[in-house]
Write a protein that holds these residues in place. Sequence first.
Motif, PDB file in Angstrom:
ATOM      1  N   HIS A  40     -10.495  -5.047  -1.649  1.00 49.85           N
ATOM      2  CA  HIS A  40     -10.716  -4.919  -0.217  1.00 49.85           C
ATOM      3  C   HIS A  40      -9.542  -5.522   0.543  1.00 49.85           C
ATOM      4  O   HIS A  40      -9.019  -6.572   0.157  1.00 49.85           O
ATOM      5  N   LEU A  41      -9.163  -4.880   1.636  1.00 49.58           N
ATOM      6  CA  LEU A  41      -8.141  -5.402   2.536  1.00 49.58           C
ATOM      7  C   LEU A  41      -8.644  -5.313   3.967  1.00 49.58           C
ATOM      8  O   LEU A  41      -9.202  -4.284   4.366  1.00 49.58           O
ATOM      9  N   LEU A  42      -8.471  -6.375   4.733  1.00 49.14           N
ATOM     10  CA  LEU A  42      -8.689  -6.326   6.176  1.00 49.14           C
ATOM     11  C   LEU A  42      -7.310  -6.266   6.810  1.00 49.14           C
ATOM     12  O   LEU A  42      -6.497  -7.175   6.627  1.00 49.14           O
ATOM     13  N   VAL A  43      -7.026  -5.181   7.521  1.00 45.07           N
ATOM     14  CA  VAL A  43      -5.662  -4.974   8.020  1.00 45.07           C
ATOM     15  C   VAL A  43      -5.666  -4.694   9.515  1.00 45.07           C
ATOM     16  O   VAL A  43      -6.644  -4.195  10.082  1.00 45.07           O
ATOM     17  N   GLN A  44      -4.545  -5.030  10.127  1.00 47.84           N
ATOM     18  CA  GLN A  44      -4.255  -4.636  11.495  1.00 47.84           C
ATOM     19  C   GLN A  44      -3.181  -3.561  11.426  1.00 47.84           C
ATOM     20  O   GLN A  44      -2.133  -3.764  10.803  1.00 47.84           O
ATOM     21  N   VAL A  45      -3.448  -2.425  12.021  1.00 40.27           N
ATOM     22  CA  VAL A  45      -2.529  -1.293  11.872  1.00 40.27           C
ATOM     23  C   VAL A  45      -2.351  -0.582  13.212  1.00 40.27           C
ATOM     24  O   VAL A  45      -3.309  -0.422  13.971  1.00 40.27           O
ATOM     25  N   GLU A  46      -1.120  -0.189  13.486  1.00 37.76           N
ATOM     26  CA  GLU A  46      -0.830   0.546  14.710  1.00 37.76           C
ATOM     27  C   GLU A  46      -0.846   2.046  14.485  1.00 37.76           C
ATOM     28  O   GLU A  46      -1.149   2.813  15.395  1.00 37.76           O
ATOM     29  N   ASN A  47      -0.489   2.460  13.274  1.00 33.01           N
ATOM     30  CA  ASN A  47      -0.418   3.889  12.972  1.00 33.01           C
ATOM     31  C   ASN A  47      -1.274   4.175  11.743  1.00 33.01           C
ATOM     32  O   ASN A  47      -0.836   3.961  10.614  1.00 33.01           O
ATOM     33  N   PHE A  48      -2.482   4.671  11.937  1.00 33.35           N
ATOM     34  CA  PHE A  48      -3.413   4.922  10.851  1.00 33.35           C
ATOM     35  C   PHE A  48      -2.865   5.928   9.848  1.00 33.35           C
ATOM     36  O   PHE A  48      -3.188   5.873   8.658  1.00 33.35           O
ATOM     37  N   ASP A  49      -2.017   6.821  10.312  1.00 36.53           N
ATOM     38  CA  ASP A  49      -1.524   7.911   9.463  1.00 36.53           C
ATOM     39  C   ASP A  49      -0.699   7.419   8.276  1.00 36.53           C
ATOM     40  O   ASP A  49      -0.533   8.150   7.296  1.00 36.53           O
ATOM     41  N   VAL A  50      -0.179   6.185   8.347  1.00 33.92           N
ATOM     42  CA  VAL A  50       0.676   5.705   7.252  1.00 33.92           C
ATOM     43  C   VAL A  50      -0.136   5.270   6.043  1.00 33.92           C
ATOM     44  O   VAL A  50       0.410   5.128   4.943  1.00 33.92           O
ATOM     45  N   LEU A  51      -1.432   5.067   6.191  1.00 32.36           N
ATOM     46  CA  LEU A  51      -2.223   4.456   5.123  1.00 32.36           C
ATOM     47  C   LEU A  51      -2.297   5.324   3.869  1.00 32.36           C
ATOM     48  O   LEU A  51      -2.163   4.819   2.755  1.00 32.36           O
ATOM     49  N   SER A  52      -2.538   6.608   4.030  1.00 31.32           N
ATOM     50  CA  SER A  52      -2.661   7.483   2.860  1.00 31.32           C
ATOM     51  C   SER A  52      -1.401   7.451   2.014  1.00 31.32           C
ATOM     52  O   SER A  52      -1.458   7.395   0.786  1.00 31.32           O
ATOM     53  N   ASP A  53      -0.237   7.479   2.659  1.00 30.73           N
ATOM     54  CA  ASP A  53       1.015   7.465   1.916  1.00 30.73           C
ATOM     55  C   ASP A  53       1.217   6.128   1.202  1.00 30.73           C
ATOM     56  O   ASP A  53       1.695   6.094   0.058  1.00 30.73           O
ATOM     57  N   LEU A  54       0.844   5.032   1.848  1.00 30.91           N
ATOM     58  CA  LEU A  54       0.986   3.720   1.229  1.00 30.91           C
ATOM     59  C   LEU A  54       0.101   3.594  -0.001  1.00 30.91           C
ATOM     60  O   LEU A  54       0.543   3.121  -1.055  1.00 30.91           O
TER      61      LEU A  54
END
Length: 210
Positions: A99-113
């Motif tokens: 599990h990760l709790l993250v702060q993100v500005e651009n949700f679209d980058v998550l799949s690639d990461l």
Amino acid sequence: MYEYHKLTAEQKAELVKYRLSQGYPPHSPPHPVQDKQFYLLTAACYEHQCHIHTEFRRQQLLDMIFDKFGGSGNEEMSASALTTNLRICAWVVLPNHYHLLVQVENFDVLSDLFRRIHGALSRQWNIEDNITKRKIWYRWSDRAIRSERHYHTTVNYIHYNPVKHGLVKSPYDWVESSVHWYLQACGRQWLRDCWTQYPVRDYGSDWDNF
């Protein structure tokens, strides 16, 4: 998570048809909320096999996560994190999921990461175990954080996860967890107050039953 495998061919076809009618991918989990600041991200091994079964592999995964996702707290972010504007606020890695709790500005980058991290580790672990084309990871899912209470309850949920799964008796006994970072940065009393004020109770009893 795996109820789909128990369905008949007709039931599977009907479910896929319904998902497509709602604008969802045929099988992958939908990500309907993509405009929030904080998310709980969860990734699981395929069929919940314990592929992250050693401290070395769990630390290896964490190192790659922090390299790709970025730093925690006030730590300096990596170069890749500066391009994705993403910060890790809490984490735990267990033998078969994390599990990760993250702060993100651009949700679209998550799949690639996730694809980069899981792809690299799948190749390496299959080579180490002398297995070809073994599927290591199943998918990742997200849950948007709705409030300050939801945020702090999520932190407690993450830290309590190793206890919930019967791996240790105390959150402090599990190495691959941000509870130790919070202990150093905020102190034990802060963690106790957070636990008292934002109890976990049955948090996650439905949506995270992989």
